[in-house]
Design an enzyme around this catalytic site. Structure first.
Site, short mmCIF file in Angstrom:
data_model
loop_
_atom_site.label_atom_id
_atom_site.label_comp_id
_atom_site.label_asym_id
_atom_site.label_seq_id
_atom_site.Cartn_x
_atom_site.Cartn_y
_atom_site.Cartn_z
N GLY A 93 0.79 -1.22 0.00
CA GLY A 93 0.00 0.00 0.00
C GLY A 93 0.82 1.27 0.00
N ASP A 94 0.13 2.38 0.28
CA ASP A 94 0.77 3.71 0.31
C ASP A 94 1.43 4.03 -1.02
OD1 ASP A 94 -0.02 3.98 2.99
OD2 ASP A 94 1.72 2.84 3.64
N LYS B 219 -2.99 4.83 -4.59
CA LYS B 219 -4.20 4.26 -5.22
C LYS B 219 -5.30 5.29 -5.38
CE LYS B 219 -4.80 1.07 -2.27
NZ LYS B 219 -3.44 1.14 -1.76
N HIS C 51 -5.82 8.28 1.86
CA HIS C 51 -5.61 8.60 0.45
C HIS C 51 -5.45 10.10 0.31
CE1 HIS C 51 -7.68 4.61 -0.93
NE2 HIS C 51 -6.54 4.43 -0.30
N GLY D 53 1.16 8.89 11.00
CA GLY D 53 2.33 9.76 11.11
C GLY D 53 3.64 9.00 11.25
N ARG E 237 8.86 2.50 6.35
CA ARG E 237 10.06 1.73 5.99
C ARG E 237 10.10 1.65 4.46
NH1 ARG E 237 8.20 -3.58 8.52
NH2 ARG E 237 10.27 -4.36 8.02
N ASP F 49 9.73 9.41 -9.00
CA ASP F 49 10.66 10.46 -8.57
C ASP F 49 11.54 9.98 -7.42
OD1 ASP F 49 8.05 10.43 -7.40
OD2 ASP F 49 8.58 12.23 -6.26
N THR G 216 5.36 10.93 -11.34
CA THR G 216 6.71 11.50 -11.17
C THR G 216 6.81 12.52 -10.04
OG1 THR G 216 6.22 13.32 -12.67
CG2 THR G 216 7.11 11.30 -13.67
N GLY G 217 5.74 12.70 -9.28
CA GLY G 217 5.79 13.68 -8.20
C GLY G 217 4.47 13.69 -7.48
P1 IMP Z 1 -4.72 -2.50 10.59
O1 IMP Z 1 -5.41 -3.05 9.41
O2 IMP Z 1 -4.93 -1.03 10.78
O3 IMP Z 1 -5.01 -3.26 11.85
O4 IMP Z 1 -3.16 -2.68 10.35
C1 IMP Z 1 -2.60 -3.96 10.11
C2 IMP Z 1 -1.31 -3.86 9.31
O5 IMP Z 1 -1.62 -3.36 8.01
C3 IMP Z 1 -0.28 -2.88 9.88
O6 IMP Z 1 1.02 -3.35 9.55
C4 IMP Z 1 -0.57 -1.59 9.13
O7 IMP Z 1 0.55 -0.75 9.07
C5 IMP Z 1 -0.96 -2.13 7.77
N1 IMP Z 1 -1.90 -1.23 7.09
C6 IMP Z 1 -3.22 -1.11 7.32
N2 IMP Z 1 -3.76 -0.19 6.49
C7 IMP Z 1 -2.76 0.28 5.72
C8 IMP Z 1 -2.70 1.23 4.67
O8 IMP Z 1 -3.67 1.85 4.24
N3 IMP Z 1 -1.46 1.44 4.12
C9 IMP Z 1 -0.37 0.76 4.53
N4 IMP Z 1 -0.38 -0.14 5.51
C10 IMP Z 1 -1.57 -0.39 6.11
#
Ligand code: IMP
Ligand code: MG
Length: 339
Positions: free
Chosen positions: A12-13, A16, A43, A253, A257, A285, A324-325
């Site tokens: 994720g992150d 999307k 998001h 916040g 990693r 980027d 790219t940014g």
């Molecule tokens: P939870 O679903 O909030 O209980 O988190 C469980 C695991 O999924 C943890 O390692 C979170 O950091 C990861 N996680 C949950 N939602 C997201 C997200 O939207 N982006 C990235 N990691 C997530």
């Protein structure tokens, strides 16, 4: 005419929400529907350096004026966050919530944030989504239809999704990432509380399989992971800072990693699970600083083209979007070039 589902390949992150907003515009979608677990996702999209749109509950497709937004019945809804976002972005009259969505209460949030295993081992985002989903499975959660303040927004989103997918164009925006899937990631218990694949996203919104016309899998050029769990090729914190690519979680916040290379085996596995029709390659980027802020295909570098080729080989799908940014305009439609 079709529904296109947006998922993330890894943890994720990866942008999307921004990709879903881009596709809502590209496809002139009538609806953008949120799938996924709940409000654990953040998001965001920058319209300019100063103007950022951030959501945890609503899909970002509303950036396209012709697109209405909705929340599918499998997604946990936090009424307070929902109302805040509707008010902040002036979405009254453009948003619906499936009447069956499980509700996140203050009690769910408190229990999740005090849960030693979820906090200490898993690294939960503490949004209450997992606790609400657990209560839903136990058949003791409230649903959206039980909440007075949600009455004006209720709808049958499965019906909307299937009818609109046949008549027009619909974008389904998933949350989290394939490798955070509860039952499909190799990393249990370092996962979220449901699956985050194309088929899971279709199920989250009640879309039947024949109405899935395409799947955009988002691949982050420099993968990241928040919370615990294995991250192949993990960079030292100092290197992240030295390269100026530090990122902090939208919800928690926390410093994300980061990996120095895409985990190619996992990417192939994600492609097997999702079988994407397109790839959005984001955070280019961070991979090659020479492309920061590029808006033209001509400005992409040999290093990025080489990465595109490798990602296409691993996923067996064309890269159609390159980011790219952080601004919305930093997304390049590379379809014509690849064709
Ligand atoms: P939870 O679903 O909030 O209980 O988190 C469980 C695991 O999924 C943890 O390692 C979170 O950091 C990861 N996680 C949950 N939602 C997201 C997200 O939207 N982006 C990235 N990691 C997530
Ligand atoms: Mg689900």
């Amino acid at each position: 005419m079709d529904a296109i589902i947006v998922v993330d390949a890894l943890w994720g992150d990866s942008g999307k929400g921004k990709v879903a907003a881009f596709l809502s515009q590209r496809e002139n979608a009538s609806w953008c529907i949120r799938a996924g677990i709940g409000t654990n996702a953040g998001h965001s999209v920058y319209l300019s350096e100063e103007h950022v749109i951030r959501t945890r509950q609503l899909p970002l497709g509303f950036l396209h004026p012709a697109t209405q937004v909705a929340i599918g019945s499998g997604v946990a809804v936090d009424p307070q966050i929902f109302h805040d976002e509707v008010a902040r972005y002036g979405l009254q009259g453009r948003v619906q919530v499936d009447y069956r969505c499980p509700i996140i209460t203050a009690e769910h949030i408190r229990r999740e944030r005090e849960h030693a295993h979820l906090v200490g081992t898993v690294g939960t985002t503490g949004s209450g989504s997992g606790m609400a989903q657990a209560d839903f499975v136990l058949r003791q959660a409230q649903q959206a239809k039980d909440i007075p303040s949600l009455q004006p927004y209720l709808g049958d989103i499965a019906q909307v999704a299937n009818e609109q997918a046949r008549a027009t164009s619909v974008i389904i925006e998933c949350s989290q990432g394939t490798m955070l899937s509860l039952a499909l990631s190799p990393d249990y218990p370092f996962v979220t509380s449901g699956n985050c694949t194309v088929v899971a996203a279709a199920d989250d919104v009640g879309l039947n399989w024949r109405n899935i016309a395409g799947a955009v899998m988002v691949v982050k050029a420099v993968p990241s992971r928040v919370g615990a769990g294995p991250l192949p090729n993990e960079m030292e914190r100092d290197e992240i800072r030295r390269r100026g690519i530090a990122e902090y979680g939208v919800v928690t916040g926390r410093l994300r990693r980061k990996a120095s290379d895409i985990p190619w085996e996992l990417l192939r596995y994600a492609a097997m699970l999702n079988n994407p029709t397109e790839i959005a390659l984001t955070f280019c980027d961070h991979y090659d600083p020479h492309v920061v802020g590029a808006t033209q295909v001509e400005n992409l570098t040999p290093a990025i083209w080489e990465l595109i080729t490798r990602v296409e080989e691993a996923t067996n799908a064309p890269v159609t979007i390159v980011e790219t940014g952080k601004l919305f305009e930093h997304m390049i439609d590379v379809r014509k070039v690849g064709a």
